[in-house]
Design a protein around this motif. Sequence first.
Motif, PDB file in Angstrom:
ATOM      1  N   MET A   1       0.809  -1.217   0.000  1.00 44.61           N
ATOM      2  CA  MET A   1       0.000   0.000   0.000  1.00 44.61           C
ATOM      3  C   MET A   1       0.844   1.269   0.000  1.00 44.61           C
ATOM      4  O   MET A   1       0.506   2.238  -0.661  1.00 44.61           O
ATOM      5  CB  MET A   1      -0.956   0.015   1.184  1.00 44.61           C
ATOM      6  N   GLY A   2       1.906   1.290   0.769  1.00 41.23           N
ATOM      7  CA  GLY A   2       2.744   2.475   0.818  1.00 41.23           C
ATOM      8  C   GLY A   2       3.249   2.785   2.213  1.00 41.23           C
ATOM      9  O   GLY A   2       3.211   1.953   3.112  1.00 41.23           O
ATOM     10  N   LYS A   3       3.693   4.033   2.368  1.00 45.98           N
ATOM     11  CA  LYS A   3       4.333   4.456   3.609  1.00 45.98           C
ATOM     12  C   LYS A   3       3.922   5.882   3.919  1.00 45.98           C
ATOM     13  O   LYS A   3       3.702   6.680   3.010  1.00 45.98           O
ATOM     14  CB  LYS A   3       5.844   4.339   3.409  1.00 45.98           C
ATOM     15  N   PHE A   4       3.828   6.209   5.216  1.00 45.47           N
ATOM     16  CA  PHE A   4       3.507   7.568   5.624  1.00 45.47           C
ATOM     17  C   PHE A   4       4.132   7.878   6.970  1.00 45.47           C
ATOM     18  O   PHE A   4       4.499   6.981   7.719  1.00 45.47           O
ATOM     19  CB  PHE A   4       1.989   7.801   5.666  1.00 45.47           C
ATOM     20  N   ARG A   5       4.266   9.190   7.243  1.00 49.95           N
ATOM     21  CA  ARG A   5       4.749   9.660   8.546  1.00 49.95           C
ATOM     22  C   ARG A   5       3.571  10.277   9.263  1.00 49.95           C
ATOM     23  O   ARG A   5       2.897  11.164   8.739  1.00 49.95           O
ATOM     24  CB  ARG A   5       5.862  10.690   8.376  1.00 49.95           C
ATOM     25  N   PHE A   6       3.282   9.794  10.473  1.00 45.83           N
ATOM     26  CA  PHE A   6       2.184  10.332  11.262  1.00 45.83           C
ATOM     27  C   PHE A   6       2.601  11.706  11.767  1.00 45.83           C
ATOM     28  O   PHE A   6       3.575  11.851  12.495  1.00 45.83           O
ATOM     29  CB  PHE A   6       1.850   9.398  12.427  1.00 45.83           C
TER      30      PHE A   6
END
Length: 129
Positions: A104-109
Amino acid sequence: ENGCCVFCQEKMADYLCQELTMVRHTSVICRRADATEPNTPKMERVSGSVASPRLDSVIAMVFSSSRTKILPLIEGEKVFIDGKQVTSPAVQLKEGEIVSVRGMGKFRFAGSGGLSKKGRLYVYADKYV
């Protein structure tokens, strides 16, 4: 845009540039980058409201999915927080943590803001694109 960076030891750089000509069935051109070239990832700010900053609800918000569809990914050991595998959907995310979901991907909270009229929490994340 349509490229990638490979980090290696100084003594391997020339060899890689000379020998790396194909990636699977795709011809590639390899060049040595200047050490001063900026290599910042492109990110897109995503925001929405969730009941709490639980891992499953934030992932569902970031990837426009439902918590029901996210649970098998978490339980299937495909979710990582700062490189550590997570199998509990109830983990509370902290500001600055990087969440990676295989496939799905990557993110920074990026944290949370105020509350909505219904008492839901506004959260922000920077999604890698």
